[in-house]
Design an enzyme around this catalytic site. Sequence first.
Site, PDB file in Angstrom:
ATOM      1  N   GLU A 323       0.840  -1.196   0.000  1.00  0.00           N
ATOM      2  CA  GLU A 323       0.000   0.000   0.000  1.00  0.00           C
ATOM      3  C   GLU A 323       0.871   1.239   0.000  1.00  0.00           C
ATOM      4  OE1 GLU A 323      -4.265  -0.928   2.182  1.00  0.00           O
ATOM      5  OE2 GLU A 323      -2.733   0.153   3.283  1.00  0.00           O
ATOM      6  N   CYS A 324       0.650   2.126  -0.947  1.00  0.00           N
ATOM      7  CA  CYS A 324       1.305   3.427  -1.021  1.00  0.00           C
ATOM      8  C   CYS A 324       2.830   3.285  -0.922  1.00  0.00           C
ATOM      9  CB  CYS A 324       0.739   4.368   0.034  1.00  0.00           C
ATOM     10  SG  CYS A 324       1.058   6.108  -0.322  1.00  0.00           S
TER      11      CYS A 324
END
Length: 433
Positions: A323-324
């Site tokens: 994530e990210c």
Amino acid sequence: MKGLLVAAPASGAGKTTVTLGLARAWTRRGVAVRPFKSGPDYIDPAFLAAAARRSCFNLDSWAMGRAEITALVGHGQGELALAEGSMGLFDGVAKQGATGSGASADIAALMGWPVLLVLDVRGQAQSAAAVAAGMAKFRAGVEIAGVVLNRVASARHEALLRAGMAEAGLPVFGALPRQESVTVPERHLGLVQAAELPRLEALLENAADLASRYCDIEGLRAVAAGRTLAATMEHARPPGQRIALAKDEAFSFLYPHLLAGWRAAGAEILPFSPLADEAPAGDADICWLPGGYPELHAGRLAASRNFLTGLRDFAKLKPVHGECGGYMVLGERLVDAAGAGHEMAGLLRLSTSFAKRRMHLGYRRARLLAPMPGHEAASVLAGHEFHYATILEQRDTPLAEVWDAEGRLVAETGSRRASVTGSFFHLISARLP
């Protein structure tokens, strides 16, 4: 559960200082405080958890349904809920979500929690009462219990402010002088993380001393209120039975309610530190790289050969998701703010850069075009995006169709390559109404 929501007309008024001070002051007196944070935020909840010495969950009226919010409030033990708002009290997105627009006022209205309004009173006197009175009348079902005056310049200034509040019929629960002893340093995604502050305990104790000296903390406890809403906690589906979870200063952005849900569903969490050059456990079912600040540690990550080799070997047999910040580390190259390029894991054909910062911020809905760990293809997830990175190259299959809060498609679709997936999308909830 009885509670209070601490809010302000705008960001920067001092609501974090007040919330931390109250949480620690009540905790010192033996009150079991349950801390919460309204809206998407990874950093403030860690401070609140440290102040109250209890886990802090996010409550989000756009991304979560009514049942999920009330279940999270009812999860665990405590006698007093203390929630910190985000931005201004009524600030949200235009399009309504499951239970609201994402505004802190939605949470106050749903849970029946009175609002403590923190006002930055620099450069004004009686006019501050006009702002507070207007907010008190703005939305039916949201009660302003009273105010805390912050950054008061002098005794005369305080007297004028109190006179204005008395005329408006609003109780004053505190008047804080201008001070720097509880100032928390910031960086580009908000406050510096709680775990990075060696003086964290001193800061929290100073905040509690400030609240105890200048606020009527017993009076505030007396005005706390709330309603009991029955809801059953549905355990989130974990992405695997044994989850190798990257966890250190570069990888720390994972919502506590998701982690608690995974554990409650029987998953085992196996933390490891890429910054310490640790590889994911080989007997895990999945590796999960959360967001964080990899751009601040890109050189160390690129030099962590054991971590990178272990991650590549893991991905040959088992799923990996990022994530990210974790997504960027799964790519081929990360360019830091100084323009220096760093080799990353190369599991996705992705290159990202911080050399030319551009903010990407807002709520997101994602419809998966392919499975990702814990979720089937066609699943619709609620979350948000918050980063300053730019995609230089992306050559893999898109992971999802992604929309913003107004229903417009956004360019950041995420990536999928074999069993490796990643996205700038931060998951908040999969239990959409």
